[in-house]
Design an enzyme around this catalytic site. Structure first.
Site, PDB file in Angstrom:
ATOM      1  N   GLY A  34      71.103  -8.775   4.009  1.00 52.06           N
ATOM      2  CA  GLY A  34      70.139  -7.973   4.756  1.00 52.06           C
ATOM      3  C   GLY A  34      70.818  -6.734   5.305  1.00 52.06           C
ATOM      4  O   GLY A  34      72.034  -6.720   5.519  1.00 52.06           O
ATOM      5  N   GLN A  44      72.166   0.563  10.616  1.00 56.04           N
ATOM      6  CA  GLN A  44      73.497   0.235  10.073  1.00 56.04           C
ATOM      7  C   GLN A  44      74.004   1.300   9.113  1.00 56.04           C
ATOM      8  O   GLN A  44      75.192   1.319   8.789  1.00 56.04           O
ATOM      9  CB  GLN A  44      73.467  -1.122   9.357  1.00 56.04           C
ATOM     10  CG  GLN A  44      73.222  -2.291  10.305  1.00 56.04           C
ATOM     11  CD  GLN A  44      73.274  -3.608   9.562  1.00 56.04           C
ATOM     12  OE1 GLN A  44      72.273  -4.067   9.046  1.00 56.04           O
ATOM     13  NE2 GLN A  44      74.442  -4.209   9.497  1.00 56.04           N
ATOM     14  N   CYS A  76      77.502 -10.246   9.839  1.00 58.59           N
ATOM     15  CA  CYS A  76      76.809  -8.963   9.808  1.00 58.59           C
ATOM     16  C   CYS A  76      77.732  -7.935   9.162  1.00 58.59           C
ATOM     17  O   CYS A  76      78.928  -7.898   9.473  1.00 58.59           O
ATOM     18  CB  CYS A  76      76.482  -8.537  11.237  1.00 58.59           C
ATOM     19  SG  CYS A  76      75.685  -6.931  11.369  1.00 58.59           S
ATOM     20  N   LEU A  77      77.184  -7.116   8.285  1.00 59.16           N
ATOM     21  CA  LEU A  77      78.003  -6.102   7.615  1.00 59.16           C
ATOM     22  C   LEU A  77      78.585  -5.094   8.609  1.00 59.16           C
ATOM     23  O   LEU A  77      79.580  -4.441   8.318  1.00 59.16           O
ATOM     24  CB  LEU A  77      77.182  -5.375   6.542  1.00 59.16           C
ATOM     25  CG  LEU A  77      76.786  -6.211   5.317  1.00 59.16           C
ATOM     26  CD1 LEU A  77      75.923  -5.393   4.364  1.00 59.16           C
ATOM     27  CD2 LEU A  77      78.015  -6.750   4.594  1.00 59.16           C
ATOM     28  N   HIS A 112      67.569 -11.660  12.296  1.00 63.37           N
ATOM     29  CA  HIS A 112      68.792 -10.868  12.457  1.00 63.37           C
ATOM     30  C   HIS A 112      68.509  -9.383  12.229  1.00 63.37           C
ATOM     31  O   HIS A 112      68.888  -8.531  13.043  1.00 63.37           O
ATOM     32  CB  HIS A 112      69.846 -11.388  11.476  1.00 63.37           C
ATOM     33  CG  HIS A 112      71.143 -10.642  11.500  1.00 63.37           C
ATOM     34  ND1 HIS A 112      72.334 -11.219  11.881  1.00 63.37           N
ATOM     35  CD2 HIS A 112      71.443  -9.355  11.166  1.00 63.37           C
ATOM     36  CE1 HIS A 112      73.302 -10.305  11.801  1.00 63.37           C
ATOM     37  NE2 HIS A 112      72.789  -9.170  11.360  1.00 63.37           N
ATOM     38  N   GLU A 113      67.828  -9.077  11.131  1.00 59.31           N
ATOM     39  CA  GLU A 113      67.590  -7.659  10.795  1.00 59.31           C
ATOM     40  C   GLU A 113      66.612  -7.001  11.767  1.00 59.31           C
ATOM     41  O   GLU A 113      66.798  -5.841  12.150  1.00 59.31           O
ATOM     42  CB  GLU A 113      67.093  -7.518   9.355  1.00 59.31           C
ATOM     43  CG  GLU A 113      68.057  -8.020   8.291  1.00 59.31           C
ATOM     44  CD  GLU A 113      69.484  -7.546   8.460  1.00 59.31           C
ATOM     45  OE1 GLU A 113      69.708  -6.426   8.949  1.00 59.31           O
ATOM     46  OE2 GLU A 113      70.396  -8.329   8.112  1.00 59.31           O
ATOM     47  N   HIS A 172      68.296  -5.754  14.846  1.00 57.79           N
ATOM     48  CA  HIS A 172      69.035  -4.490  14.682  1.00 57.79           C
ATOM     49  C   HIS A 172      68.160  -3.296  15.079  1.00 57.79           C
ATOM     50  O   HIS A 172      68.658  -2.283  15.571  1.00 57.79           O
ATOM     51  CB  HIS A 172      69.447  -4.300  13.217  1.00 57.79           C
ATOM     52  CG  HIS A 172      70.777  -4.908  12.860  1.00 57.79           C
ATOM     53  ND1 HIS A 172      71.955  -4.498  13.436  1.00 57.79           N
ATOM     54  CD2 HIS A 172      71.115  -5.875  11.978  1.00 57.79           C
ATOM     55  CE1 HIS A 172      72.966  -5.191  12.917  1.00 57.79           C
ATOM     56  NE2 HIS A 172      72.484  -6.036  12.031  1.00 57.79           N
TER      57      HIS A 172
HETATM   58 NI    NI Z   1      73.540  -7.335  10.848  1.00 54.33          NI
END
Ligand code: NI
Length: 149
Positions: free
Chosen positions: A46, A51, A88-89, A130-131, A134
């Site tokens: 995701g 991000q 998380c990236l 999660h997304e 953000h």
């Molecule tokens: Ni993330």
């Protein structure tokens, strides 16, 4: 299509609230394509627009069951709970145990401005939660109950 630079923890943009998308234009499509490519390249499931430095309510998800694009997503229902590992990236190398709903329903728009509804369980429910967070400047770290090695 192009890869975009992923912002990492410490970058203030990750702590800001994103604005709703009002214009569904070609630029939005390019952003979604770039986000998907960037996520795939980094082996993520995701990615949210902040991000990659864009403060818009745009998310892409693919847990291995196909691409999901969400514009202006809103969580409209959730049930149950699950505990599992999350990463998380934007926080590379860090994994922690996070409690999430077992099942969620999200209403959103696709890239053409058509309304869509996505219901997900297990990992998809986790990715959706999660997304979406953000988009309100929240990282999963604040929900971690136990960090994993
Ligand atoms: Ni993330």
């Amino acid at each position: 299509m192009a890869l975009r630079e992923i912002r990492t923890k410490g970058d203030e943009i990750l702590e800001k609230s994103c604005k709703e998308v009002i214009v569904f234009d070609k630029r939005l499509g390019i952003l979604l394509d770039d986000m998907y490519d960037t996520m795939q390249r980094k082996d993520g499931v995701g990615l949210a627009a902040p991000q990659v430095g864009i403060l818009k309510r745009v998310v892409v998800i693919d847990i291995g069951e196909g691409k999901i694009e969400l514009v202006n997503p809103v969580l409209v229902a959730s049930e149950g709970t699950q505990n599992g590992s999350e990463g998380c990236l934007s926080v590379p190398g860090v994994f922690g145990e996070v409690e999430r709903p077992q099942k969620v329903t999200v209403e959103a728009y696709d890239r053409n401005g058509e309304k869509i509804t996505v219901t997900g369980e297990d990992l998809l429910a986790r990715a959706l939660c999660h997304e979406l967070e953000h988009l309100d400047g929240k990282l999963f770290l604040e929900r971690v109950t136990k960090f994993l090695d």
